[in-house]
Structure formats: structure tokens, C-alpha cells
Write a protein that holds these residues in place. Structure first.
Motif, PDB file in Angstrom:
ATOM      1  N   ASP A   6       0.844  -1.191   0.000  1.00  0.00           N
ATOM      2  CA  ASP A   6       0.000   0.000   0.000  1.00  0.00           C
ATOM      3  C   ASP A   6       0.878   1.240   0.000  1.00  0.00           C
ATOM      4  O   ASP A   6       1.771   1.377   0.830  1.00  0.00           O
ATOM      5  CB  ASP A   6      -0.895   0.036   1.243  1.00  0.00           C
ATOM      6  N   CYS A   7       0.628   2.110  -0.950  1.00  0.00           N
ATOM      7  CA  CYS A   7       1.377   3.367  -0.949  1.00  0.00           C
ATOM      8  C   CYS A   7       0.580   4.416  -1.709  1.00  0.00           C
ATOM      9  O   CYS A   7      -0.358   4.108  -2.437  1.00  0.00           O
ATOM     10  CB  CYS A   7       2.767   3.210  -1.556  1.00  0.00           C
ATOM     11  N   ILE A   8       0.959   5.650  -1.493  1.00  0.00           N
ATOM     12  CA  ILE A   8       0.414   6.776  -2.244  1.00  0.00           C
ATOM     13  C   ILE A   8       1.578   7.367  -3.006  1.00  0.00           C
ATOM     14  O   ILE A   8       2.666   7.556  -2.465  1.00  0.00           O
ATOM     15  CB  ILE A   8      -0.192   7.835  -1.289  1.00  0.00           C
ATOM     16  N   TYR A   9       1.362   7.651  -4.262  1.00  0.00           N
ATOM     17  CA  TYR A   9       2.403   8.226  -5.100  1.00  0.00           C
ATOM     18  C   TYR A   9       1.788   9.397  -5.833  1.00  0.00           C
ATOM     19  O   TYR A   9       0.740   9.260  -6.459  1.00  0.00           O
ATOM     20  CB  TYR A   9       2.905   7.173  -6.094  1.00  0.00           C
ATOM     21  N   GLY A  10       2.390  10.564  -5.719  1.00  0.00           N
ATOM     22  CA  GLY A  10       1.835  11.721  -6.389  1.00  0.00           C
ATOM     23  C   GLY A  10       2.782  12.890  -6.400  1.00  0.00           C
ATOM     24  O   GLY A  10       3.859  12.856  -5.813  1.00  0.00           O
ATOM     25  N   TYR A  11       2.367  13.931  -7.070  1.00  0.00           N
ATOM     26  CA  TYR A  11       3.152  15.140  -7.213  1.00  0.00           C
ATOM     27  C   TYR A  11       2.677  16.115  -6.161  1.00  0.00           C
ATOM     28  O   TYR A  11       1.520  16.547  -6.163  1.00  0.00           O
ATOM     29  CB  TYR A  11       2.946  15.706  -8.617  1.00  0.00           C
ATOM     30  N   GLY A  12       3.537  16.447  -5.216  1.00  0.00           N
ATOM     31  CA  GLY A  12       3.140  17.318  -4.124  1.00  0.00           C
ATOM     32  C   GLY A  12       4.341  17.956  -3.475  1.00  0.00           C
ATOM     33  O   GLY A  12       5.379  18.131  -4.103  1.00  0.00           O
ATOM     34  N   PHE A  13       4.206  18.289  -2.176  1.00  0.00           N
ATOM     35  CA  PHE A  13       5.324  18.911  -1.468  1.00  0.00           C
ATOM     36  C   PHE A  13       5.266  18.602   0.018  1.00  0.00           C
ATOM     37  O   PHE A  13       4.215  18.304   0.567  1.00  0.00           O
ATOM     38  CB  PHE A  13       5.360  20.421  -1.705  1.00  0.00           C
ATOM     39  N   LYS A  14       6.442  18.677   0.634  1.00  0.00           N
ATOM     40  CA  LYS A  14       6.556  18.540   2.083  1.00  0.00           C
ATOM     41  C   LYS A  14       6.373  19.921   2.695  1.00  0.00           C
ATOM     42  O   LYS A  14       6.870  20.908   2.168  1.00  0.00           O
ATOM     43  CB  LYS A  14       7.923  17.972   2.466  1.00  0.00           C
ATOM     44  N   VAL A  15       5.677  19.968   3.811  1.00  0.00           N
ATOM     45  CA  VAL A  15       5.429  21.232   4.504  1.00  0.00           C
ATOM     46  C   VAL A  15       6.450  21.380   5.630  1.00  0.00           C
ATOM     47  O   VAL A  15       6.509  20.538   6.525  1.00  0.00           O
ATOM     48  CB  VAL A  15       3.998  21.279   5.091  1.00  0.00           C
ATOM     49  N   TYR A  16       7.244  22.428   5.546  1.00  0.00           N
ATOM     50  CA  TYR A  16       8.231  22.729   6.586  1.00  0.00           C
ATOM     51  C   TYR A  16       7.892  24.038   7.295  1.00  0.00           C
ATOM     52  O   TYR A  16       8.765  24.724   7.784  1.00  0.00           O
ATOM     53  CB  TYR A  16       9.623  22.848   5.967  1.00  0.00           C
ATOM     54  N   ALA A  17       6.631  24.386   7.333  1.00  0.00           N
ATOM     55  CA  ALA A  17       6.203  25.687   7.852  1.00  0.00           C
ATOM     56  C   ALA A  17       6.293  25.757   9.371  1.00  0.00           C
ATOM     57  O   ALA A  17       5.907  24.827  10.078  1.00  0.00           O
ATOM     58  CB  ALA A  17       4.778  25.971   7.405  1.00  0.00           C
ATOM     59  N   SER A  18       6.770  26.889   9.851  1.00  0.00           N
ATOM     60  CA  SER A  18       6.763  27.173  11.286  1.00  0.00           C
ATOM     61  C   SER A  18       5.348  27.584  11.692  1.00  0.00           C
ATOM     62  O   SER A  18       4.484  27.826  10.840  1.00  0.00           O
ATOM     63  CB  SER A  18       7.736  28.311  11.593  1.00  0.00           C
ATOM     64  N   VAL A 102       4.987  16.158   6.848  1.00  0.00           N
ATOM     65  CA  VAL A 102       3.649  16.454   6.355  1.00  0.00           C
ATOM     66  C   VAL A 102       3.763  16.643   4.848  1.00  0.00           C
ATOM     67  O   VAL A 102       4.575  17.440   4.380  1.00  0.00           O
ATOM     68  CB  VAL A 102       3.074  17.724   7.011  1.00  0.00           C
ATOM     69  N   ILE A 103       2.944  15.916   4.104  1.00  0.00           N
ATOM     70  CA  ILE A 103       2.951  15.947   2.659  1.00  0.00           C
ATOM     71  C   ILE A 103       1.578  16.436   2.191  1.00  0.00           C
ATOM     72  O   ILE A 103       0.555  15.952   2.682  1.00  0.00           O
ATOM     73  CB  ILE A 103       3.189  14.540   2.064  1.00  0.00           C
ATOM     74  N   ILE A 104       1.548  17.380   1.258  1.00  0.00           N
ATOM     75  CA  ILE A 104       0.287  17.807   0.645  1.00  0.00           C
ATOM     76  C   ILE A 104       0.376  17.476  -0.835  1.00  0.00           C
ATOM     77  O   ILE A 104       1.367  17.800  -1.497  1.00  0.00           O
ATOM     78  CB  ILE A 104       0.015  19.307   0.868  1.00  0.00           C
ATOM     79  N   LEU A 105      -0.682  16.812  -1.327  1.00  0.00           N
ATOM     80  CA  LEU A 105      -0.730  16.448  -2.731  1.00  0.00           C
ATOM     81  C   LEU A 105      -2.185  16.390  -3.182  1.00  0.00           C
ATOM     82  O   LEU A 105      -3.089  16.279  -2.353  1.00  0.00           O
ATOM     83  CB  LEU A 105      -0.007  15.133  -2.988  1.00  0.00           C
ATOM     84  N   PRO A 106      -2.402  16.496  -4.488  1.00  0.00           N
ATOM     85  CA  PRO A 106      -3.782  16.419  -4.974  1.00  0.00           C
ATOM     86  C   PRO A 106      -4.333  15.015  -4.784  1.00  0.00           C
ATOM     87  O   PRO A 106      -3.600  14.037  -4.881  1.00  0.00           O
ATOM     88  CB  PRO A 106      -3.682  16.755  -6.461  1.00  0.00           C
ATOM     89  N   GLN A 107      -5.614  14.955  -4.523  1.00  0.00           N
ATOM     90  CA  GLN A 107      -6.290  13.670  -4.375  1.00  0.00           C
ATOM     91  C   GLN A 107      -6.841  13.310  -5.754  1.00  0.00           C
ATOM     92  O   GLN A 107      -7.899  13.765  -6.135  1.00  0.00           O
ATOM     93  CB  GLN A 107      -7.419  13.784  -3.355  1.00  0.00           C
ATOM     94  N   MET A 108      -6.096  12.539  -6.495  1.00  0.00           N
ATOM     95  CA  MET A 108      -6.444  12.253  -7.891  1.00  0.00           C
ATOM     96  C   MET A 108      -6.978  10.836  -8.058  1.00  0.00           C
ATOM     97  O   MET A 108      -6.256   9.932  -8.451  1.00  0.00           O
ATOM     98  CB  MET A 108      -5.216  12.441  -8.788  1.00  0.00           C
ATOM     99  N   GLU A 143       7.616  17.874  -5.888  1.00  0.00           N
ATOM    100  CA  GLU A 143       8.323  16.676  -6.311  1.00  0.00           C
ATOM    101  C   GLU A 143       7.381  15.487  -6.319  1.00  0.00           C
ATOM    102  O   GLU A 143       6.301  15.541  -5.715  1.00  0.00           O
ATOM    103  CB  GLU A 143       9.493  16.393  -5.364  1.00  0.00           C
ATOM    104  N   TYR A 144       7.779  14.420  -7.003  1.00  0.00           N
ATOM    105  CA  TYR A 144       7.018  13.179  -6.924  1.00  0.00           C
ATOM    106  C   TYR A 144       7.340  12.557  -5.572  1.00  0.00           C
ATOM    107  O   TYR A 144       8.486  12.428  -5.187  1.00  0.00           O
ATOM    108  CB  TYR A 144       7.386  12.217  -8.054  1.00  0.00           C
ATOM    109  N   ILE A 145       6.276  12.182  -4.863  1.00  0.00           N
ATOM    110  CA  ILE A 145       6.429  11.670  -3.506  1.00  0.00           C
ATOM    111  C   ILE A 145       5.764  10.307  -3.422  1.00  0.00           C
ATOM    112  O   ILE A 145       4.641  10.112  -3.898  1.00  0.00           O
ATOM    113  CB  ILE A 145       5.788  12.636  -2.489  1.00  0.00           C
ATOM    114  N   ARG A 146       6.447   9.382  -2.801  1.00  0.00           N
ATOM    115  CA  ARG A 146       5.901   8.059  -2.551  1.00  0.00           C
ATOM    116  C   ARG A 146       5.800   7.878  -1.046  1.00  0.00           C
ATOM    117  O   ARG A 146       6.793   7.985  -0.344  1.00  0.00           O
ATOM    118  CB  ARG A 146       6.805   6.980  -3.148  1.00  0.00           C
ATOM    119  N   LEU A 147       4.591   7.619  -0.581  1.00  0.00           N
ATOM    120  CA  LEU A 147       4.359   7.397   0.850  1.00  0.00           C
ATOM    121  C   LEU A 147       4.059   5.939   1.089  1.00  0.00           C
ATOM    122  O   LEU A 147       3.288   5.356   0.383  1.00  0.00           O
ATOM    123  CB  LEU A 147       3.179   8.220   1.335  1.00  0.00           C
TER     124      LEU A 147
END
Length: 147
Positions: A6-18, A102-108, A143-147
Motif C-alpha cells: 500500500d502506498c500513495i504516489y503523487g506530485y506534491g510537497f513537504k510542509v516545513y512551515a513554522s 507532512v505531505i500535501i498532494l492532490p487527491q487524484m 516533487e514526486y512523492i511516494r508514501l
């Protein structure tokens, strides 16, 4: 021996926000937040709270994203992104070297994509993501992210 498939693979970004980056994100997107459930209340709180007392992970723990049900401050960020773009975004927590990212990506999901999502190209998505990355404190590029 078991293998995890089981994994999620998509184009998104990691959140490094303070916390302050998250506060500024809410203030910057204050035009859309009042249209979200409890948005006016949370926006008033954010604008009137002293910066050193603002704790978004606790203050927004019970926020529920209208499109995905994701909870908390990152659910709020994904909700804002959806309302502004018409693209359903979700967030996920991934462990990398023992750290939670924390990863944000579109739910496609092809079986329920709207017209905006169907017409989305990688270039358009990258432009959208870069805008939100900048609004959250200027993290690395999408970036492409695989969770």
C-alpha cells in the motif's frame, strides 16, 4: 516475510512551515476562509491571537476538511487550496528517518475527478504548488512523492 504494497504516489510537497508561517498563510488567504465551516471564528482567532500564543496544531486540532475529512491545521491548508483552485488536496504524514513529514498532494482518484482536475497538466499543477509552497514559508520545489 511480508512486503508492504500500500502506498500513495503523487506530485506534491513537504510542509516545513513554522507556526508563524502557518499563521501568515491563514491571514494571507483570509478571503476564502470565512466561506469554510467555522472559518470566520478561526480567522478572527488567528488575527487577534498574540503570535507567541498561536499554536496551530492545538488551536486547529478539530478542523475537518470539507472535501476529504482530513483534520487539523494541514486539513485547513488543503481546504483553502481546494476552495481557491477547484482541485481536491489532501495531506498525509510520512515517516522519513524517524521524522514525521507532512505531505500535501492532490487527491487524484480517476473515478471522481472534477473537470478542473481532469484538465490539469503537470506544468499547471507545479505552478499551483509553487504558489502554496511560497505561502507556507518557501519550502523546496514540488516533487514526486511516494508514501
Amino acid at each position: 516475510m511480508s512486503m508492504q504494497t500500500d502506498c500513495i504516489y503523487g506530485y506534491g510537497f513537504k510542509v516545513y512551515a513554522s507556526d508563524e508561517d502557518l499563521r501568515q498563510f491563514i491571514i494571507k488567504h483570509k478571503d476564502v476562509i470565512p466561506f469554510l465551516s467555522r472559518g470566520r471564528e478561526l480567522l478572527d482567532y488567528t488575527e487577534n491571537c498574540k503570535p507567541d500564543e498561536f499554536n496551530p496544531k492545538e488551536d486547529f486540532f478539530d478542523w475537518e476538511n470539507e472535501a476529504t475529512g482530513d483534520e487539523g491545521i494541514y486539513g485547513l491548508i488543503a481546504d483553502v487550496m481546494y476552495k481557491e483552485t477547484g482541485i481536491v488536496f489532501e495531506y498525509r504524514i510520512a515517516q522519513d528517518d524517524g521524522e514525521d513529514d507532512v505531505i500535501i498532494l492532490p487527491q487524484m482518484y480517476p473515478w471522481h475527478m472534477n473537470e478542473t482536475e481532469k484538465s490539469l497538466t503537470q506544468e499547471k499543477l507545479e505552478e499551483i504548488l509553487k504558489k502554496y509552497i511560497e505561502d507556507l514559508g518557501g519550502q523546496p520545489i514540488p516533487e514526486y512523492i511516494r508514501l
